[in-house]
Each structure stands twice: as C-alpha cells, then as structure tokens.
Design an enzyme around this catalytic site. Structure first.
Site, PDB file in Angstrom:
ATOM      1  N   ARG A  41       1.238  -1.141   0.145  1.00 56.93           N
ATOM      2  CA  ARG A  41      -0.656  -0.196   0.124  1.00 56.93           C
ATOM      3  C   ARG A  41       0.825   1.353  -0.327  1.00 56.93           C
ATOM      4  O   ARG A  41       1.571   1.756   1.113  1.00 56.93           O
ATOM      5  CB  ARG A  41      -0.900   0.116   1.089  1.00 56.93           C
ATOM      6  CG  ARG A  41      -1.945   1.500   1.417  1.00 56.93           C
ATOM      7  CD  ARG A  41      -2.523   0.978   2.380  1.00 56.93           C
ATOM      8  NE  ARG A  41      -3.522   1.853   2.286  1.00 56.93           N
ATOM      9  CZ  ARG A  41      -3.661   3.242   3.269  1.00 56.93           C
ATOM     10  NH1 ARG A  41      -1.977   3.493   3.648  1.00 56.93           N
ATOM     11  NH2 ARG A  41      -4.187   4.276   3.648  1.00 56.93           N
ATOM     12  N   SER A 112     -13.203  -3.388   0.734  1.00 55.53           N
ATOM     13  CA  SER A 112     -13.262  -2.617   1.915  1.00 55.53           C
ATOM     14  C   SER A 112     -14.942  -2.856   2.506  1.00 55.53           C
ATOM     15  O   SER A 112     -15.798  -1.661   0.747  1.00 55.53           O
ATOM     16  CB  SER A 112     -12.771  -1.225   2.309  1.00 55.53           C
ATOM     17  OG  SER A 112     -11.189  -0.997   1.913  1.00 55.53           O
ATOM     18  N   LYS A 141      -4.305   5.693   8.659  1.00 53.84           N
ATOM     19  CA  LYS A 141      -4.783   6.087   7.670  1.00 53.84           C
ATOM     20  C   LYS A 141      -5.685   7.899   7.837  1.00 53.84           C
ATOM     21  O   LYS A 141      -6.444   7.840   8.764  1.00 53.84           O
ATOM     22  CB  LYS A 141      -6.392   5.470   6.899  1.00 53.84           C
ATOM     23  CG  LYS A 141      -7.212   5.443   5.841  1.00 53.84           C
ATOM     24  CD  LYS A 141      -7.811   4.411   5.253  1.00 53.84           C
ATOM     25  CE  LYS A 141      -9.411   4.629   4.320  1.00 53.84           C
ATOM     26  NZ  LYS A 141      -8.657   5.502   3.317  1.00 53.84           N
TER      27      LYS A 141
HETATM   28  N1  LIG Z   1      -6.043  -1.510   2.094  1.00 55.18           N
HETATM   29  C1  LIG Z   1      -7.270  -2.000   3.323  1.00 55.18           C
HETATM   30  N2  LIG Z   1      -6.467  -2.395   3.319  1.00 55.18           N
HETATM   31  C2  LIG Z   1      -7.923  -3.932   4.074  1.00 55.18           C
HETATM   32  C3  LIG Z   1      -7.214  -5.578   4.550  1.00 55.18           C
HETATM   33  F1  LIG Z   1      -8.644  -6.156   3.908  1.00 55.18           F
HETATM   34  F2  LIG Z   1      -5.789  -5.264   4.204  1.00 55.18           F
HETATM   35  F3  LIG Z   1      -7.235  -5.343   5.739  1.00 55.18           F
HETATM   36  N3  LIG Z   1      -8.761  -2.602   4.474  1.00 55.18           N
HETATM   37  C4  LIG Z   1      -9.039  -1.469   4.549  1.00 55.18           C
HETATM   38  C5  LIG Z   1      -8.328  -1.140   3.394  1.00 55.18           C
HETATM   39  C6  LIG Z   1      -8.765   0.294   3.164  1.00 55.18           C
HETATM   40  O1  LIG Z   1      -9.005   0.361   1.252  1.00 55.18           O
HETATM   41  P1  LIG Z   1      -9.346   1.786   0.859  1.00 55.18           P
HETATM   42  O2  LIG Z   1     -10.983   1.972   1.914  1.00 55.18           O
HETATM   43  O3  LIG Z   1      -9.828   1.718  -0.381  1.00 55.18           O
HETATM   44  O4  LIG Z   1      -8.230   2.984   1.431  1.00 55.18           O
HETATM   45  P2  LIG Z   1      -7.102   3.006   0.806  1.00 55.18           P
HETATM   46  O5  LIG Z   1      -6.865   2.554  -0.425  1.00 55.18           O
HETATM   47  O6  LIG Z   1      -6.275   4.266   1.789  1.00 55.18           O
HETATM   48  O7  LIG Z   1      -6.461   2.184   1.866  1.00 55.18           O
END
Ligand SMILES: Nc1nc(C(F)(F)F)ncc1COP(=O)(O)OP(=O)(O)O
Ligand SMILES: [Mg+2]
Length: 217
Positions: A41, A112, A141
C-alpha cells in the site's frame, strides 16, 4: 485464485512511508515472524511513484513469492497487471469492482466494507474477501471512516455473509481477540508491525495469539 481463511489470519499492509527501516527488511522480518498475507500500500506523503514504485513492488513481490505469501496491491490495477501480483484491494472510492474483476480475471479481489450494505454489495460484485474497519482509532489512514469497532463484523456475519473477512484499523495484540470473536478470520495491521523496532518479534506475538482463536481451513 482464491484466498483462504488461514491466509487471512495475519495480513501485513505496508508501504515505504510506514516503515522505520527499508521496506524489504521490514517485510522479511514480518515474514520470519509469521505473517500470512501481504498488501503493498504505497500511498500518502513521501510514497514512491512511477518507476520507483514499480521497482519496490517487484522487489517485495519477489520476497513474498519466495515464502509463498500472497502479494496483494492496494488500489493500482495497472500495477497488479504489470507485475503479475496475486490480487488487489479496493475501497468504496476506488475503481468499480466489476471493472476491476474484468481486468484481473481470477486474481484475488479484496473490497473494503464499512457496513452490511457495502458488504452485501461487495459480495454481489465478486469480492474474494472483505476488509472491514476501522476497528479502533488509527493514525495511519487519515481519511478513514468513523470507528465502528468489531460490532460491525458481527452485524455483517449475522446478515448471513460468510466470505472471508479481515478487520483493520488500530489492531494490536491487546485488542485483536475482539475482532476475531466478532467473526473475522484474521486481522490486518500496518504500524503495529511496520513501526516496531522488532517486526519479527511483534508478528510472532500476533500470530501466536491469533492461531488458537481461528478455525483452520
Ligand atoms: N487498504 C485496505 N486494506 C484492507 C485489508 F483488507 F487489508 F484489511 N482493508 C481496508 C483497506 C482500506 O482500503 P481503502 O478504503 O480503499 O483505503 P486505502 O486505499 O487508503 O487503503
Ligand atoms: Mg483504496
């Protein structure tokens, strides 16, 4: 390609800006400590772009492949295809799941969800697992939704949703049992491991607590 409940037990999510040392070292230590899945990420202030992001992704994917750990990319469908990652994680504000599924074929699609409606929609759109959170307050975040706690996982499960679920957001040794007892198959962590002076030790501590709480596949 599916992702098993066991692979979701301890899901390390990380980018270079989350790490105290270089990301390759941090990932290697986390793998030695026992993480079961990894998400690249690369996002936020100071994160790598373009060629530098591509090269780091390739390096981290290579390490994951060596240890047979699923390598998931956050948000970036093109990067998934460019480096043949195992899958992608997308949120409610990212590309449409149907479009992403069309581009990725049978790769892992994580979505998500923040409530039962989003969870139901994600399952309808072919999610292989759900990432539900934030479970607890988090500084990682900045634009996260309101903290609803493990209760939202219990609601999703009582709605009859059975696909694999991981909780995310502010999770550490002292609170992960609440997440799993609410119905998650495992937990996702970022800074609990990436900010630690000893990522291997903390990963081992987490997976040692998680294993007795989770059913094997
Ligand atoms: N990256 C993530 N990974 C998980 C995991 F499955 F790993 F638990 N859950 C939720 C998110 C959040 O995803 P998103 O809402 O697109 O925000 P961002 O792109 O800023 O991460
Ligand atoms: Mg996203």
């Amino acid at each position: 390609m599916m992702i098993s409940r066991k692979q979701l037990q301890l899901y390390f999510v990380m980018g270079s800006s989350n790490c105290r040392e270089n990301p390759e070292q941090t990932l290697m230590k986390a793998i030695r400590g026992g993480i079961t899945c990894f998400q690249f990420r690369e996002k936020g202030k100071g994160s790598r772009r373009g060629r530098a992001k591509f090269e780091l992704a390739l390096q981290l994917k290579t390490i994951c492949r060596e240890y047979n750990i699923p390598f998931i990319v956050n948000d970036d469908v093109n990067l998934v295809l460019e480096i043949d990652a195992d899958g992608i994680h997308i949120g409610q504000e990212d590309d449409s799941p149907l479009e992403v599924r069309r581009m990725l074929g049978r790769k892992i699609l994580g979505i998500s969800a923040h409530n039962t409606e989003e969870a139901r929609e994600a399952v309808k759109n072919g999610a292989d697992y759900l990432g539900v959170g934030p479970m607890f307050p988090t500084r990682t975040k900045k634009d996260c939704r309101e903290v609803r706690g493990p209760e939202v996982i219990r609601e999703i499960r009582s709605d009859g949703i059975t696909i694999p679920i991981t909780g995310i957001g502010g999770i550490k040794s002292s609170n992960l049992d609440q997440v799993i007892q609410a119905g998650a198959d495992g937990v996702a962590v970022i800074s609990t491991i990436s900010h630690s002076r000893d990522p291997e030790m903390i990963a081992r501590e987490l997976i040692t607590r998680i294993k007795p709480l989770t059913a094997d596949d």
